[in-house]
Design a protein around this motif. Structure first.
Motif, PDB file in Angstrom:
ATOM      1  N   ASP A 113      29.667  36.195  50.908  1.00 59.37           N
ATOM      2  CA  ASP A 113      28.877  36.625  49.560  1.00 59.37           C
ATOM      3  C   ASP A 113      28.491  34.898  48.805  1.00 59.37           C
ATOM      4  N   PRO A 114      27.582  34.510  49.318  1.00 64.46           N
ATOM      5  CA  PRO A 114      27.020  33.070  49.214  1.00 64.46           C
ATOM      6  C   PRO A 114      26.502  33.086  47.703  1.00 64.46           C
ATOM      7  N   ALA A 115      25.987  34.266  47.425  1.00 59.49           N
ATOM      8  CA  ALA A 115      25.384  33.970  46.157  1.00 59.49           C
ATOM      9  C   ALA A 115      26.426  34.055  44.722  1.00 59.49           C
ATOM     10  N   GLN A 159      35.250  42.175  45.437  1.00 58.10           N
ATOM     11  CA  GLN A 159      35.323  41.429  44.253  1.00 58.10           C
ATOM     12  C   GLN A 159      35.670  42.178  43.155  1.00 58.10           C
ATOM     13  N   LYS A 160      35.516  43.475  43.007  1.00 59.01           N
ATOM     14  CA  LYS A 160      35.850  44.428  42.087  1.00 59.01           C
ATOM     15  C   LYS A 160      37.390  44.382  42.194  1.00 59.01           C
ATOM     16  N   TYR A 161      37.938  44.793  43.255  1.00 56.70           N
ATOM     17  CA  TYR A 161      39.247  44.872  43.446  1.00 56.70           C
ATOM     18  C   TYR A 161      40.113  43.525  42.964  1.00 56.70           C
ATOM     19  N   ALA A 162      39.538  42.392  43.524  1.00 58.77           N
ATOM     20  CA  ALA A 162      40.194  41.053  43.189  1.00 58.77           C
ATOM     21  C   ALA A 162      40.288  40.673  41.650  1.00 58.77           C
ATOM     22  N   ILE A 200      41.401  37.215  49.590  1.00 62.34           N
ATOM     23  CA  ILE A 200      40.153  38.190  49.242  1.00 62.34           C
ATOM     24  C   ILE A 200      39.057  37.260  48.802  1.00 62.34           C
ATOM     25  N   TYR A 201      39.335  36.414  47.789  1.00 58.95           N
ATOM     26  CA  TYR A 201      38.472  35.341  47.361  1.00 58.95           C
ATOM     27  C   TYR A 201      37.912  34.300  48.246  1.00 58.95           C
ATOM     28  N   LEU A 202      38.887  33.883  49.307  1.00 63.16           N
ATOM     29  CA  LEU A 202      38.294  32.998  50.138  1.00 63.16           C
ATOM     30  C   LEU A 202      37.443  33.769  51.239  1.00 63.16           C
ATOM     31  N   SER A 203      37.702  34.894  51.498  1.00 60.68           N
ATOM     32  CA  SER A 203      36.672  35.668  52.302  1.00 60.68           C
ATOM     33  C   SER A 203      35.577  35.758  51.749  1.00 60.68           C
ATOM     34  N   LYS A 258      29.970  30.343  43.656  1.00 61.71           N
ATOM     35  CA  LYS A 258      30.637  29.433  42.200  1.00 61.71           C
ATOM     36  C   LYS A 258      31.721  30.011  41.784  1.00 61.71           C
ATOM     37  N   ASN A 259      31.445  31.630  41.483  1.00 65.60           N
ATOM     38  CA  ASN A 259      32.480  32.414  40.843  1.00 65.60           C
ATOM     39  C   ASN A 259      33.788  32.527  41.721  1.00 65.60           C
ATOM     40  N   HIS A 260      33.619  32.646  43.137  1.00 62.20           N
ATOM     41  CA  HIS A 260      34.684  32.591  43.994  1.00 62.20           C
ATOM     42  C   HIS A 260      35.466  31.391  43.971  1.00 62.20           C
ATOM     43  N   PHE A 261      34.871  30.269  43.974  1.00 66.64           N
ATOM     44  CA  PHE A 261      35.511  28.931  43.834  1.00 66.64           C
ATOM     45  C   PHE A 261      36.457  28.863  42.570  1.00 66.64           C
ATOM     46  N   ARG A 262      35.930  29.407  41.273  1.00 63.94           N
ATOM     47  CA  ARG A 262      36.617  29.453  40.159  1.00 63.94           C
ATOM     48  C   ARG A 262      37.876  30.326  40.341  1.00 63.94           C
TER      49      ARG A 262
END
Length: 412
Positions: free
Chosen positions: A372-374, A345-348, A364-367, A377-381
């Motif tokens: 990282d279920p927690a 996440q830091k890298y992305a 990376i975000y899709l993975s 929401k952030n990854h979807f954004r």
């Protein structure tokens, strides 16, 4: 933020992982205790993370339901063997644990049947039992023993042996501390302090409790004496440094680290404390030079690289931080290890800040959505942002809807 995991016990994620291991081993009671401990730590450290909280509560429920079913099955075996009283007790415990309407109905019927089996006694058997019930006390005591044993299993041999000899009061306090029940931990560890020799390790755990309760002066008094008794205790130095940093006594923290025994002075934990002290006190350029020196003199170390990357971010050196995160990921991949989600996440995140909306960052975000279920929401954004930036409005709207349908704030 620092990378020192110095509180007694572990991070919420580590408690969760231990809970998962216990669950897989069919140790549902121990799993539930680990998830409860994770929830206590989570509420202290990141109370706004509702996704993480919901996941932990779901796992607690799953453990409780599995344990209830296990009690039901064991109760049926006891009833078949003629132990109707024991069966009744297990059915009652299962009823307290379950929220499943179907299982509740089955257990109520089994409990009534078990009570009818012992209806030969003139004394009426109550449908419920009070909290003072001895069987429930034994159940709770067994769970505490199992949890204490699990906690001690991660300690060095000499510390584990000492903790097991400090008595039941210490055991209860130590378990309470690791479950985030700090008021109970304070009461029990204070009592254990009186019950054990003056040179015991109890002050270290009581000081950790005080630190969690923000009773910094009380923690400091205990820790200063503890370090005099145990000048070679790395964990003691860690907890004392954390206390001094929190109290903004950075010069005293530096003096402590400069005066530690010679055999500790160049050890990796003490060196990392020195670097962390520079960072906590805002001396970011000095911290940068310190960590660069460590990498040059001691060779590659992921902990040092992570700390240096954090310093680069604080100094606004995004490109340098990105390069370090990239190198960490490459080394993990090279040796076959799983790249920690927070590193990915830091890298992305830094990549997108620098304008990189490539397929690599999207992947990376899709993975991370799965890993990282927690933070889902952030990854979807982030996925939505990348699709928007690349002109794919259809996919952007789809991931926007995914994020909008999740409750709670995004976790950045």
């Amino acid at each position: 933020m620092g990378f020192l995991k110095i509180f007694s016990g572990k991070t919420p994620e580590e408690y969760e992982k231990r809970g998962d291991s216990f669950f897989e081993a069919v140790e549902y009671g121990a799993a539930r205790l680990e998830y409860e401990a994770a929830l206590g730590k989570m509420k202290k450290r990141c109370p706004e993370d509702t996704n993480f909280e919901n996941r932990l509560r779901e796992k607690m429920t799953r453990s409780s339901e599995a344990l209830a079913l296990q009690h039901k099955q064991n109760g049926e075996l006891l009833r078949e063997s003629g132990d109707h009283e024991g069966a009744s007790e297990l059915f009652h415990l299962a009823l307290e644990l379950t929220e499943d309407p179907e299982l509740t109905t089955q257990l109520e019927q089994l409990l009534n049947e078990a009570q009818n089996d012992i209806a030969g006694d003139d004394m009426e058997v109550p449908w419920f039992r009070t909290p003072e019930d001895k069987t429930e006390d034994r159940e709770l005591h067994t769970q505490e023993d199992e949890y204490f044993t699990a906690l001690c299993g991660a300690l060095p041999d000499e510390i584990r042996d000492a903790y097991k000899n400090y008595g039941d009061t210490f055991k209860t306090g130590y378990v309470a501390l690791n479950q985030g029940k700090y008021d109970l931990a304070t009461a029990k560890l204070s009592q254990a302090l009186e019950e054990n020799p003056p040179d015991s390790l109890v002050p270290l755990e009581l000081a950790t409790t005080y630190l969690n309760l923000e009773r910094y002066e009380d923690a400091l008094l205990l820790l200063e004496q503890f370090i005099k008794n145990y000048p070679d205790s790395i964990h003691g130095h860690q907890i004392l440094c954390e206390t001094l940093w929190t109290m903004k006594k950075f010069d005293e923290a530096d003096d402590l680290l400069s005066s530690c025994p010679e055999e500790l002075a160049e050890s990796a934990p003490i060196l990392h404390l020195k670097g962390e002290s520079l960072y906590r006190s805002g001396r970011h350029q000095d911290a940068e030079a310190f960590y660069l020196g460590m990498l040059q003199s001691h060779g590659w170390d992921e902990h040092t690289a992570l700390s240096l990357a954090t310093i680069y971010e604080a100094l606004g050196k995004k490109d340098a931080a990105l390069e370090l995160y990239s190198e960490i990921m490459e080394k993990c991949t090279g040796c076959g290890a799983r790249v920690p989600p927070f590193i990915k996440q830091k890298y992305a995140d830094i990549s997108t800040e620098l304008g990189d909306h490539s397929a690599k960052i999207l992947e990376i975000y899709l993975s991370l959505i799965e890993e990282d279920p927690a933070g889902r929401k952030n990854h979807f954004r982030k996925v939505e942002q990348i699709y928007t930036a690349t002109g794919n409005e259809r996919e952007a709207r789809r991931y926007q809807s995914f994020a909008d349908n999740m409750s709670g704030p995004s976790r950045d």
